[in-house]
Design a protein around this motif. Structure first.
Motif, PDB file in Angstrom:
ATOM      1  N   ALA A  18      -0.021 -39.469  -7.666  1.00 28.88           N
ATOM      2  CA  ALA A  18       1.039 -39.288  -8.665  1.00 28.88           C
ATOM      3  C   ALA A  18       1.483 -37.830  -8.679  1.00 28.88           C
ATOM      4  N   VAL A  19       2.749 -37.575  -8.391  1.00 24.46           N
ATOM      5  CA  VAL A  19       3.290 -36.224  -8.334  1.00 24.46           C
ATOM      6  C   VAL A  19       3.916 -35.865  -9.679  1.00 24.46           C
ATOM      7  N   PHE A  20       3.560 -34.695 -10.239  1.00 21.70           N
ATOM      8  CA  PHE A  20       4.184 -34.291 -11.498  1.00 21.70           C
ATOM      9  C   PHE A  20       5.027 -33.027 -11.363  1.00 21.70           C
ATOM     10  N   ALA A  21       5.002 -32.373 -10.210  1.00 23.00           N
ATOM     11  CA  ALA A  21       5.890 -31.231  -9.952  1.00 23.00           C
ATOM     12  C   ALA A  21       6.112 -31.162  -8.454  1.00 23.00           C
ATOM     13  N   ARG A  22       7.337 -30.892  -8.048  1.00 28.70           N
ATOM     14  CA  ARG A  22       7.639 -30.868  -6.615  1.00 28.70           C
ATOM     15  C   ARG A  22       8.669 -29.772  -6.330  1.00 28.70           C
ATOM     16  N   GLY A  23       8.804 -29.465  -5.050  1.00 28.43           N
ATOM     17  CA  GLY A  23       9.820 -28.503  -4.624  1.00 28.43           C
ATOM     18  C   GLY A  23       9.544 -27.083  -5.063  1.00 28.43           C
ATOM     19  N   ILE A  24       8.256 -26.704  -5.172  1.00 28.86           N
ATOM     20  CA  ILE A  24       7.915 -25.363  -5.663  1.00 28.86           C
ATOM     21  C   ILE A  24       8.007 -24.361  -4.518  1.00 28.86           C
ATOM     22  N   ASP A  25       8.972 -23.462  -4.617  1.00 30.68           N
ATOM     23  CA  ASP A  25       9.151 -22.376  -3.642  1.00 30.68           C
ATOM     24  C   ASP A  25       8.831 -21.063  -4.357  1.00 30.68           C
ATOM     25  N   LEU A  26       7.812 -20.389  -3.879  1.00 36.87           N
ATOM     26  CA  LEU A  26       7.334 -19.179  -4.541  1.00 36.87           C
ATOM     27  C   LEU A  26       6.927 -18.173  -3.481  1.00 36.87           C
ATOM     28  N   SER A  27       7.208 -16.896  -3.719  1.00 38.00           N
ATOM     29  CA  SER A  27       6.761 -15.857  -2.796  1.00 38.00           C
ATOM     30  C   SER A  27       6.253 -14.666  -3.595  1.00 38.00           C
ATOM     31  N   VAL A  28       5.206 -14.032  -3.058  1.00 37.96           N
ATOM     32  CA  VAL A  28       4.595 -12.866  -3.694  1.00 37.96           C
ATOM     33  C   VAL A  28       4.350 -11.821  -2.618  1.00 37.96           C
ATOM     34  N   GLN A  29       4.793 -10.609  -2.859  1.00 42.24           N
ATOM     35  CA  GLN A  29       4.644  -9.530  -1.899  1.00 42.24           C
ATOM     36  C   GLN A  29       3.298  -8.830  -2.066  1.00 42.24           C
ATOM     37  N   PRO A  30       2.861  -8.075  -1.063  1.00 50.19           N
ATOM     38  CA  PRO A  30       1.633  -7.286  -1.212  1.00 50.19           C
ATOM     39  C   PRO A  30       1.712  -6.378  -2.439  1.00 50.19           C
ATOM     40  N   ALA A  31       0.628  -6.327  -3.199  1.00 55.99           N
ATOM     41  CA  ALA A  31       0.496  -5.487  -4.396  1.00 55.99           C
ATOM     42  C   ALA A  31       1.383  -5.933  -5.549  1.00 55.99           C
ATOM     43  N   GLU A  32       2.035  -7.091  -5.422  1.00 55.27           N
ATOM     44  CA  GLU A  32       2.860  -7.611  -6.514  1.00 55.27           C
ATOM     45  C   GLU A  32       2.057  -8.584  -7.355  1.00 55.27           C
ATOM     46  N   ILE A  33       2.265  -8.509  -8.670  1.00 55.86           N
ATOM     47  CA  ILE A  33       1.635  -9.442  -9.598  1.00 55.86           C
ATOM     48  C   ILE A  33       2.733 -10.296 -10.220  1.00 55.86           C
ATOM     49  N   VAL A  34       2.616 -11.592 -10.030  1.00 53.81           N
ATOM     50  CA  VAL A  34       3.578 -12.539 -10.594  1.00 53.81           C
ATOM     51  C   VAL A  34       2.863 -13.369 -11.651  1.00 53.81           C
ATOM     52  N   ALA A  35       3.387 -13.366 -12.860  1.00 44.19           N
ATOM     53  CA  ALA A  35       2.824 -14.175 -13.942  1.00 44.19           C
ATOM     54  C   ALA A  35       3.515 -15.519 -13.983  1.00 44.19           C
ATOM     55  N   ILE A  36       2.723 -16.577 -14.141  1.00 48.29           N
ATOM     56  CA  ILE A  36       3.244 -17.935 -14.274  1.00 48.29           C
ATOM     57  C   ILE A  36       3.034 -18.369 -15.719  1.00 48.29           C
ATOM     58  N   LEU A  37       4.135 -18.606 -16.416  1.00 43.31           N
ATOM     59  CA  LEU A  37       4.086 -19.029 -17.810  1.00 43.31           C
ATOM     60  C   LEU A  37       4.298 -20.537 -17.921  1.00 43.31           C
ATOM     61  N   GLY A  38       3.717 -21.103 -18.956  1.00 40.40           N
ATOM     62  CA  GLY A  38       3.924 -22.516 -19.231  1.00 40.40           C
ATOM     63  C   GLY A  38       2.925 -22.978 -20.264  1.00 40.40           C
ATOM     64  N   PRO A  39       3.247 -24.012 -21.028  1.00 45.56           N
ATOM     65  CA  PRO A  39       2.326 -24.507 -22.055  1.00 45.56           C
ATOM     66  C   PRO A  39       1.098 -25.158 -21.435  1.00 45.56           C
ATOM     67  N   SER A  40       0.065 -25.345 -22.243  1.00 44.62           N
ATOM     68  CA  SER A  40      -1.140 -26.033 -21.774  1.00 44.62           C
ATOM     69  C   SER A  40      -0.780 -27.423 -21.269  1.00 44.62           C
ATOM     70  N   GLY A  41      -1.368 -27.789 -20.138  1.00 44.17           N
ATOM     71  CA  GLY A  41      -1.114 -29.102 -19.565  1.00 44.17           C
ATOM     72  C   GLY A  41       0.120 -29.198 -18.694  1.00 44.17           C
ATOM     73  N   SER A  42       0.791 -28.071 -18.476  1.00 48.79           N
ATOM     74  CA  SER A  42       2.031 -28.109 -17.689  1.00 48.79           C
ATOM     75  C   SER A  42       1.787 -28.071 -16.182  1.00 48.79           C
ATOM     76  N   GLY A  43       0.552 -27.796 -15.775  1.00 50.84           N
ATOM     77  CA  GLY A  43       0.234 -27.794 -14.347  1.00 50.84           C
ATOM     78  C   GLY A  43      -0.024 -26.426 -13.759  1.00 50.84           C
ATOM     79  N   LYS A  44      -0.128 -25.402 -14.593  1.00 48.92           N
ATOM     80  CA  LYS A  44      -0.341 -24.047 -14.079  1.00 48.92           C
ATOM     81  C   LYS A  44      -1.660 -23.947 -13.314  1.00 48.92           C
ATOM     82  N   SER A  45      -2.722 -24.481 -13.887  1.00 52.86           N
ATOM     83  CA  SER A  45      -4.020 -24.429 -13.213  1.00 52.86           C
ATOM     84  C   SER A  45      -4.022 -25.272 -11.942  1.00 52.86           C
ATOM     85  N   THR A  46      -3.292 -26.388 -11.972  1.00 51.28           N
ATOM     86  CA  THR A  46      -3.199 -27.225 -10.772  1.00 51.28           C
ATOM     87  C   THR A  46      -2.475 -26.478  -9.660  1.00 51.28           C
ATOM     88  N   LEU A  47      -1.459 -25.698 -10.017  1.00 47.79           N
ATOM     89  CA  LEU A  47      -0.773 -24.887  -9.011  1.00 47.79           C
ATOM     90  C   LEU A  47      -1.748 -23.935  -8.334  1.00 47.79           C
TER      91      LEU A  47
END
Length: 214
Positions: A18-47
């Motif tokens: 069962a897919v709950f999120a798709r088409g995720i395109d993300l890039s992070v450069q060396p020494a860059e910190i990207v924060a991922i926001l979202g409510p509990s249960g939105s799939g952040k930990s699964t990502l």
């Protein structure tokens, strides 16, 4: 070679088919910190778990320094992961906790322990080498977890709300310290949080999980 340290291309998240999120395109450069926001249960930990290899990707690809790691074993991805709880090994000393990852990668014991001492000094815990982890405060335990995650020199570090169990003042100070340490090491980081203030304080860029998926 890719200039991005971490990339996801068309990544799909889910469990048991069962897919709950798709088409995720993300890039992070060396020494860059990207924060991922979202409510509990939105799939952040699964990502994070999917990028680390703990959870299989339902579709799409994951690349580290231009190398496709989607089907590689967890320990071969050059990706570190820190959780909300430090999850230190209670039967090991602080130093041996930090050296653990290097030993698993085949480093000689003395070399691993030397690297462990360097990292403990770097996270402000010089002199704690022989302590038992049960003697540590919450902030100290998370510093040890950071040192342990960085010991094998990962290209990418994934942080799954690692400061949320701490009080507000300590959380802010430790988050700021860790962000500077990662930049100093040139490590790319994804920092999952539900706290917009923490995200803005530590990250170079803040994105919503909902905005990443199609």
């Amino acid at each position: 070679m890719s200039t991005q340290r971490l990339e996801t291309r068309g990544l799909a998240l889910g469990y048991g088919g069962a897919v709950f999120a798709r088409g995720i395109d993300l890039s992070v450069q060396p020494a860059e910190i990207v924060a991922i926001l979202g409510p509990s249960g939105s799939g952040k930990s699964t990502l994070l778990g999917t990028i680390a290899g703990v959870v299989p990707a339902m579709a799409g690809r994951i690349l580290v320094d231009g190398v496709d790691v989607t089907d590689l074993a967890i320990h071969r991805r050059r990706i570190g992961l820190i959780f909300q709880e430090a999850l230190l090994f209670g039967h090991l000393s602080v130093l041996d906790n930090v050296a653990y990852g290097l030993r698993r990668h085949g480093a000689p014991r003395d070399e691993a322990r030397d690297r462990g001492r360097e990292l403990l000094a770097w996270v402000g815990l010089a002199g704690y080498e022989s302590r038992r982890v049960g003697e540590l405060s919450g902030g100290q335990a998370q510093r040890v977890a950071l040192a342990r995650a960085l010991a094998p020199q990962p290209a990418v570090l994934l942080l799954d709300e690692p400061f949320s169990a701490l009080d507000l003042d300590l959380r802010q100070r430790l988050a700021s310290d860790v962000a500077q340490m990662l930049r100093d090491q040139g490590v790319a980081a994804l920092h999952v949080t539900h706290d917009p203030g923490e995200a803005a304080a530590v990250a170079d860029r803040v994105v919503s999980l909902a905005d990443l998926s199609s």
